[in-house]
Design an enzyme around this catalytic site. Structure first.
Site, PDB file in Angstrom:
ATOM      1  N   ASP A 167     -62.195  -7.016  29.600  1.00 64.43           N
ATOM      2  CA  ASP A 167     -61.615  -6.136  28.589  1.00 64.43           C
ATOM      3  C   ASP A 167     -61.989  -4.690  28.888  1.00 64.43           C
ATOM      4  O   ASP A 167     -62.972  -4.417  29.599  1.00 64.43           O
ATOM      5  CB  ASP A 167     -62.057  -6.532  27.186  1.00 64.43           C
ATOM      6  CG  ASP A 167     -63.557  -6.378  26.949  1.00 64.43           C
ATOM      7  OD1 ASP A 167     -64.339  -6.710  27.866  1.00 64.43           O
ATOM      8  OD2 ASP A 167     -63.950  -5.929  25.854  1.00 64.43           O
ATOM      9  N   GLU A 181     -66.590  -7.522  25.639  1.00 66.86           N
ATOM     10  CA  GLU A 181     -67.779  -6.698  25.842  1.00 66.86           C
ATOM     11  C   GLU A 181     -67.658  -5.346  25.146  1.00 66.86           C
ATOM     12  O   GLU A 181     -68.622  -4.828  24.589  1.00 66.86           O
ATOM     13  CB  GLU A 181     -68.027  -6.498  27.345  1.00 66.86           C
ATOM     14  CG  GLU A 181     -69.406  -5.956  27.690  1.00 66.86           C
ATOM     15  CD  GLU A 181     -69.514  -4.436  27.647  1.00 66.86           C
ATOM     16  OE1 GLU A 181     -70.646  -3.919  27.637  1.00 66.86           O
ATOM     17  OE2 GLU A 181     -68.454  -3.755  27.629  1.00 66.86           O
TER      18      GLU A 181
END
Length: 456
Positions: free
Chosen positions: A88, A153
């Site tokens: 991400d 994250e």
């Protein structure tokens, strides 16, 4: 040169093309409208893992974004390395400050410009290509490997710790390998052995029940913007020492070995000031700039809001004022305890003319890896073999809370083998990653896996 290293040299253009495919996917975890893009990025990685003929490749659903997992563990007598990364990325805005489209990778002056180029798609992908160099060249992967790539994250990894706890046996390993940090400077390889923790807070000060005319009410009603500024000013003294009672109680002081390691780092304070366009630096007395910025606790305002923000003038006495405040923590400060100390102290600073609300957002523990850990030594030698220079050991001021979680849940150390630079503009417009370091990162990862059995 080994067959695997030769394979890396022969396929570096192919590796870049593949990375560009991944970088084109806007897998922004903070944007709920990008769920399909998140799934697309996860699917891309599953496809690449399947090409490696691993014993196991699986996509795990979570209450949030999926976790990509791979495993190849043929040995009973060799170390097991868990490779961690995240697919991400941060939002790209403000897009008008990008020189090139954020999700159309562009190479200029040897740098790949794209969101996620350095944080963390480019760095994480080095390890997948290192594994490929063994599989496709016919050399066996030298150690047992497990791979975990998450998609949350950038929003604090809310589902990763529960995943670790639920799959503790599956994820059993001897160490975690992470490339989500930076080298100390260009062409100077370095391994990060310490990270600060974090406690992130939001405060709101409320005065009257509505915005007021400052000419009519000014001088009679307390201005919450003024109060907030006064309260924040009392959180630190003139030397930057935090004034929250109990804040430093659990701080582990730097050892002589720690401080000696800092003296070996090639740090130019004048160049540092010039790069920031500041005349002077500021912080706790008795500590160097590097020590203050990576191994001492801090408290900083990250954002302030109140009153009229539009063009021109509006004579308003605002009803509310707010701030976002982060505290970077060191071993053994506990983020929950620090958050509670902050909330209690901040409320005590408020006069009875206002109401105060304090909210805790998220936090994480600091982490420090033992410098004698054999994985660090293998990583340092791998860096030296590929970069031609001894690797330095440094601590970093940022936070990767999952490192402490790996230690707590799995009981293992993490090796932070970063290939990026602090100048990569991560989280900012024009994020970039060196083509040269993408290539060297793959070679370093492959060399690390080759060396590791000799050190275990």
């Amino acid at each position: 040169m080994s067959i695997s290293q030769q394979y890396i040299d022969e396929n570096k253009d192919k590796f870049v093309e593949e990375l560009f495919e991944l970088l084109r996917i806007p897998s922004i975890s903070t944007d709920s409208t990008k769920k399909d893009e998140i799934k697309k990025a996860a699917g891309f990685l599953i496809e690449k893992l399947n090409e490696l003929d691993l014993e196991r490749v699986e996509l795990f659903d979570t209450p949030g974004n999926p976790i990509v997992y791979g495993e190849h563990c043929p040995y009973d007598d060799r170390p097991t390395v868990l490779i961690y990364g995240h697919y991400d990325v941060q939002p790209s805005d403000p897009d008008d400050l990008w020189d090139t489209p954020p999700f159309e990778p562009t190479v200029k002056d040897g740098l790949i410009y794209a969101r996620g180029a350095s944080d963390d798609k480019g760095q994480a992908y080095t390890h997948l290509k290192a594994l490929e160099s063994y599989v496709k060249s016919g050399e066996p992967i030298p150690v047992n490997v497990k791979i975990i790539l998450e998609g949350e994250e950038e929003i604090g990894s809310p589902n990763l710790v529960p995943f670790l706890e639920e799959h503790k046996a599956m994820l059993s390993c001897d160490m975690v390998l992470i490339s989500d940090t930076a080298m100390f400077d260009k062409d100077t390889p370095s391994i990060t052995y310490g990270l600060r923790g974090l406690a992130y807070m939001e405060v709101e000060v409320t005065g009257p029940n509505r915005d007021l005319h400052s000419g009519v009410y000014g001088g009679a009603v307390e201005n919450p913007a003024n109060v907030l500024c006064e309260m924040i000013a009392k959180l630190k003294d003139e030397d930057g020492v935090i004034q929250i009672p109990g804040f430093y109680d659990d701080v582990i002081e730097l050892t002589g070995a720690d401080r000696e390691a800092y003296t070996k780092l090639p740090f130019d304070e004048e160049a540092y000031k010039k790069s920031l366009d500041v005349k002077a630096l500021h912080g706790e007395k008795g500590y160097s700039t590097l020590e203050r910025s990576s191994a001492r606790p801090t408290l900083d305002v990250n954002g302030l809001w109140s009153g009229y923000q539009g063009e021109g003038a509006k004579t308003v006495l605002p009803s509310k004022a707010g701030a976002k405040i982060s505290m970077r923590l060191v071993p053994d400060q506990h983020p929950k305890k620090i958050a509670e100390l902050f909330a209690k102290h901040f409320k005590s600073l408020a006069p009875d003319t206002v109401k105060v609300e304090v909210r805790e957002h998220h936090g994480g523990h600091a982490s420090v890896t033992d410098l004698d850990f054999y994985g660090l030594k293998a990583g340092a030698d791998a860096f030296e073999d590929i970069y031609g220079k001894p690797a330095l050991f440094s601590r970093e001021g940022g936070s990767i809370p999952i490192v402490a979680d790996f230690k707590k849940v799995l009981g293992v150390e993490s090796i932070l083998m970063g290939f990026g630079l602090t100048s990569n503009a991560i989280h900012s417009p024009n994020e970039n990653f060196s083509l040269k370091d993408f290539h060297r990162g793959i070679k370093t990862s492959a060399r690390f896996l080759e060396l590791l059995p000799e050190y275990s």
